[in-house]
Design a protein around this motif. Sequence first.
Motif, PDB file in Angstrom:
ATOM      1  N   GLY A 271       0.919  17.269   0.817  1.00 24.97           N
ATOM      2  CA  GLY A 271       2.266  17.511   0.341  1.00 24.97           C
ATOM      3  C   GLY A 271       3.139  16.300   0.184  1.00 24.97           C
ATOM      4  O   GLY A 271       4.346  16.430  -0.086  1.00 24.97           O
ATOM      5  N   ILE A 272       2.599  15.092   0.318  1.00 19.01           N
ATOM      6  CA  ILE A 272       3.422  13.896   0.148  1.00 19.01           C
ATOM      7  C   ILE A 272       3.191  13.298  -1.224  1.00 19.01           C
ATOM      8  O   ILE A 272       2.180  13.538  -1.880  1.00 19.01           O
ATOM      9  CB  ILE A 272       3.131  12.849   1.252  1.00 19.01           C
ATOM     10  N   VAL A 273       4.172  12.492  -1.664  1.00 20.04           N
ATOM     11  CA  VAL A 273       4.103  11.822  -2.959  1.00 20.04           C
ATOM     12  C   VAL A 273       3.426  10.474  -2.765  1.00 20.04           C
ATOM     13  O   VAL A 273       3.710   9.744  -1.816  1.00 20.04           O
ATOM     14  CB  VAL A 273       5.510  11.638  -3.555  1.00 20.04           C
ATOM     15  N   GLY A 274       2.503  10.136  -3.661  1.00 19.52           N
ATOM     16  CA  GLY A 274       1.827   8.852  -3.561  1.00 19.52           C
ATOM     17  C   GLY A 274       0.767   8.691  -4.613  1.00 19.52           C
ATOM     18  O   GLY A 274       0.766   9.402  -5.636  1.00 19.52           O
ATOM     19  N   ASP A 275      -0.118   7.739  -4.401  1.00 21.70           N
ATOM     20  CA  ASP A 275      -1.218   7.504  -5.339  1.00 21.70           C
ATOM     21  C   ASP A 275      -2.134   8.730  -5.363  1.00 21.70           C
ATOM     22  O   ASP A 275      -2.363   9.371  -4.326  1.00 21.70           O
ATOM     23  CB  ASP A 275      -2.033   6.286  -4.912  1.00 21.70           C
TER      24      ASP A 275
ATOM     25  N   MET B 164      -3.192   5.738   5.264  1.00 16.11           N
ATOM     26  CA  MET B 164      -1.920   5.859   4.561  1.00 16.11           C
ATOM     27  C   MET B 164      -1.449   7.304   4.387  1.00 16.11           C
ATOM     28  O   MET B 164      -0.503   7.566   3.648  1.00 16.11           O
ATOM     29  CB  MET B 164      -1.986   5.150   3.212  1.00 16.11           C
ATOM     30  N   VAL B 165      -2.127   8.272   5.079  1.00 16.71           N
ATOM     31  CA  VAL B 165      -1.572   9.623   5.183  1.00 16.71           C
ATOM     32  C   VAL B 165      -1.184   9.912   6.628  1.00 16.71           C
ATOM     33  O   VAL B 165      -0.924  11.064   6.991  1.00 16.71           O
ATOM     34  CB  VAL B 165      -2.567  10.695   4.670  1.00 16.71           C
ATOM     35  N   ARG B 166      -1.114   8.864   7.434  1.00 18.05           N
ATOM     36  CA  ARG B 166      -0.735   9.009   8.839  1.00 18.05           C
ATOM     37  C   ARG B 166       0.625   9.707   8.969  1.00 18.05           C
ATOM     38  O   ARG B 166       1.554   9.408   8.200  1.00 18.05           O
ATOM     39  CB  ARG B 166      -0.683   7.608   9.463  1.00 18.05           C
ATOM     40  N   THR B 167       0.733  10.601   9.915  1.00 17.50           N
ATOM     41  CA  THR B 167       1.898  11.433  10.267  1.00 17.50           C
ATOM     42  C   THR B 167       2.100  12.586   9.296  1.00 17.50           C
ATOM     43  O   THR B 167       2.895  13.478   9.573  1.00 17.50           O
ATOM     44  CB  THR B 167       3.212  10.637  10.379  1.00 17.50           C
TER      45      THR B 167
ATOM     46  N   GLN C 295       0.843  -1.197   0.000  1.00 14.83           N
ATOM     47  CA  GLN C 295       0.000   0.000   0.000  1.00 14.83           C
ATOM     48  C   GLN C 295       0.876   1.245   0.000  1.00 14.83           C
ATOM     49  O   GLN C 295       1.815   1.362   0.797  1.00 14.83           O
ATOM     50  CB  GLN C 295      -0.922   0.000   1.235  1.00 14.83           C
ATOM     51  N   ASN C 296       0.549   2.173  -0.897  1.00 16.29           N
ATOM     52  CA  ASN C 296       1.301   3.416  -1.032  1.00 16.29           C
ATOM     53  C   ASN C 296       0.614   4.546  -0.281  1.00 16.29           C
ATOM     54  O   ASN C 296      -0.573   4.479   0.064  1.00 16.29           O
ATOM     55  CB  ASN C 296       1.434   3.794  -2.507  1.00 16.29           C
ATOM     56  N   HIS C 297       1.388   5.615  -0.080  1.00 18.34           N
ATOM     57  CA  HIS C 297       0.774   6.822   0.452  1.00 18.34           C
ATOM     58  C   HIS C 297      -0.257   7.361  -0.526  1.00 18.34           C
ATOM     59  O   HIS C 297      -0.204   7.088  -1.736  1.00 18.34           O
ATOM     60  CB  HIS C 297       1.833   7.911   0.676  1.00 18.34           C
ATOM     61  N   LEU C 298      -1.189   8.167  -0.002  1.00 20.67           N
ATOM     62  CA  LEU C 298      -2.047   8.979  -0.856  1.00 20.67           C
ATOM     63  C   LEU C 298      -1.410  10.359  -0.976  1.00 20.67           C
ATOM     64  O   LEU C 298      -0.891  10.905   0.012  1.00 20.67           O
ATOM     65  CB  LEU C 298      -3.445   9.105  -0.258  1.00 20.67           C
TER      66      LEU C 298
END
Length: 843
Positions: free
Chosen positions: A782-786, A817-820, A775-778
């Motif tokens: 500001g983060i890189v992911g799906d 998956m956007v935790r933190t 599982q990838n980040h969303l």
Amino acid sequence: MTHLSSTFAWPVRWDIATALGAEREADELARSPLLAAHRVLDRLAAMAFDAVDGAFGATDAFVDALTELRRTVPDLAPGMSGEELRPTGASLRTTLAVDDVDDKPAAASAASTSGSLIDVDGVNNVVEVALRLAGRLGAHTIRRLSEVAVMAERRLPGKGYPQDAGYLADVSVLTGNAAERDTAASPATDDQTERTWWSPRDRTDVVALVRAAPPHCSTTYLQVDENDLVLHPPPEGEALSTAGIEQVEVTQPCGASPVMTIHGHGFGSAHSGGGGVIAAGWEGATVQVVYRTVSVSSWSDTKVVAQLPGNVISGYAAFADLDFIARYNKWVQLRNKRVTEAMHVHGCPGDWKPELPYAETPGSVPAARYSAGMPRVLADVAPTSGSSEQWNARTLHLQTGQAFRVAWQGFGAKTMTLRALDSGAQTVLANAGHSGPVTGLNASSGKLVLTAPATPVRATFAVEAGNSCGTSQARVAVMVTGPALQSASVAVYQAVAGGDVSVTVGGAGEVLNPATGSSIPLVAAKRSVAVIDWWSAVPQMPPGETLTAKATLEVHGPLLSFPGVTLRPSVSTADPAPPDPPLELPSGPAFTSLTAYQQWLAMGNNPQTFNVVLPAEVCRGGEIPGTHVQGWTRLDATVRVSSEDGPSWTVKPGTNVTFYPRRKVRIRYRAWGTSTQSAPTDQVCRAALRAAGSLLPMPDPEIFVLSGSPTQQNGHLIEDLIAERGGTETPSWRDEIWLVIGPVGMGGYAPGPWVGASDATEVTIAHEVGHLFAQNHLALCGIVGDPPSSFPNGGNVVVPGFDMWNSAFVRNARDVMVRTYCPEPTWPSPERWRREFLQVGRS
């Protein structure tokens, strides 16, 4: 004298219906066409009781119902077809009692006809009311209706010819056809249990019973009654007289010892021993105006002076011929005894009373009117249409917006006022355009139509009667509740709710149906929580009024090795066991609509749900043994809701859910710390890992501590784990996840394969393990992911989650998956759970 309502027996004994129903349900029996006479008699009894109890309009309703019954079913009074039923004009609220007599029946009557739903004493009660209000024809109609009811009962299955199976079996023996009948009848008998057990012929049978010649006792009674009246006519005379009365005055009318002076002429020079003066008094025990003789202190041809009692009430003075009334009442007593004894000779048991003691009161002669004593008032409240539902003995239950009427009857009153005694009643009156008390009401009797407000409220009113001596009140109250908003429900939570998603295996692997949605496939062998939502399924209460509830949950299904288990709610779903005594919950605020309730939830509020822990042992999945059918689990809740001073309700929501087996994964961990932060304890690590396991679609994982725990951060803790596992990934690695667990707030990192680091918080651990399951980040915050567009609702968790180890709902969260990276709360979304579910794979 005894008030009839205190001894009113009911004529229909529905409580024994099951005994007559041939093992059928009582309500099924009660719908039988053969019991039509019972139902009519039951309704007439209800009106008779209300008339005796002083309910507004009940006397007229009873007489009108008898008149209509007589008109539409003239065969109920054969032999009296030339007579017309008319009201006698008698009042059950005003009576005469100058010569109370022992009017007991000549012989004790049986409580009921043997094995019958008809109670003889109850029938006699209704007969007496009918005799007072509708005369001989009304009383005879009630008797005849009860006879039809008894005869109709004999036609019930199992009670007698021609439906009695035993009787027909015996006839078949006599005809030599017993064997053939037994063989042919069994299937039909079995089939009959699946259908309504009365036949269309029953409707014609009960009509035939009404039209048939009356039974022996009915015809005998008419003849005995007529013959006795011819042989023993009533005494002649005048019981009451107001002749010669020109004026009545009362001195100290409001005092403890009022004195009444009757002015006029022709009274005679002396008080005759057989005559007397009567005046009205209020008897609270029977709630009646009762005319009795008063003590005469002086008597002349033009003036009579008498001492009035302390309970005096305004009324009409009159002279009573006490000797005549005594003769009349003795005649009534002897006549009732003669008729009853004659009926017994003819084989007709019970109590047969054609007459009642003298009870007429003085007529409304203006010259005989006097005023004295406090006013009295009776009041009641009822909906303007439909049947009444009582909240308790003193309070009517209404729905919001429902029209109702307050009715009253005054005695000795000059004024009548309706007052609000609380804020709820003030609201009702204000809505009707009354800024204060409603004055100028009819002091004798009347009604006022009002409407319950649109929001729940308890309202108490006082109907206040007034005269020169003061005021008295009768209070009426209503409890206005809002309707239930929706049905109660049971939902099973594993991070979020699920159980209605099916899993099938195709050529490309497992497929979820539906493929997307807000529900999740449930995992077998995983501790879960059944949430029982009941607030919105019960009446919505006024502010300050609270309902309380208790609940149980029955769990059963084909995969359980036992027939079922009863579980109780927990105070906290983190508790090892439910409390003892059982948990009791209060209801919450009232809502005017389901939309308002849902908006309240969307604001982050939570209802007081019953939360029942489902141990992993009862969450079973797989096929039913010996079949290729996927097994299921049935959950049936029973919620018993009670009010503090009113009714109770029982709601029984239920649901079927399916648990699916998943691959078991073990977790091994090593705690770590730094020079400035201590490593989390084993207890903290285990609690965080256990809670994280509840957020992952796998069976509850076994948790083991690695040797060398705790340790210090050395810059290569994850690399050490990989080396410790052998350095090179093998297929067996996927059955265990190795983690290093650090202090809270340190975040996490999970490069794999099947190893990672996290701080000691459940959602962070679930986030890092999600990476291990591809599982990838969303791409939010500001983060890189799906891209968020690849997820339903852009990664927002629009359904509530449930944190079982903190016993709390989680609302308005973003995907785990956007935790933190994004503001809390974060939580597994249904879509995230579904993707990880497929990645974990089958066991």
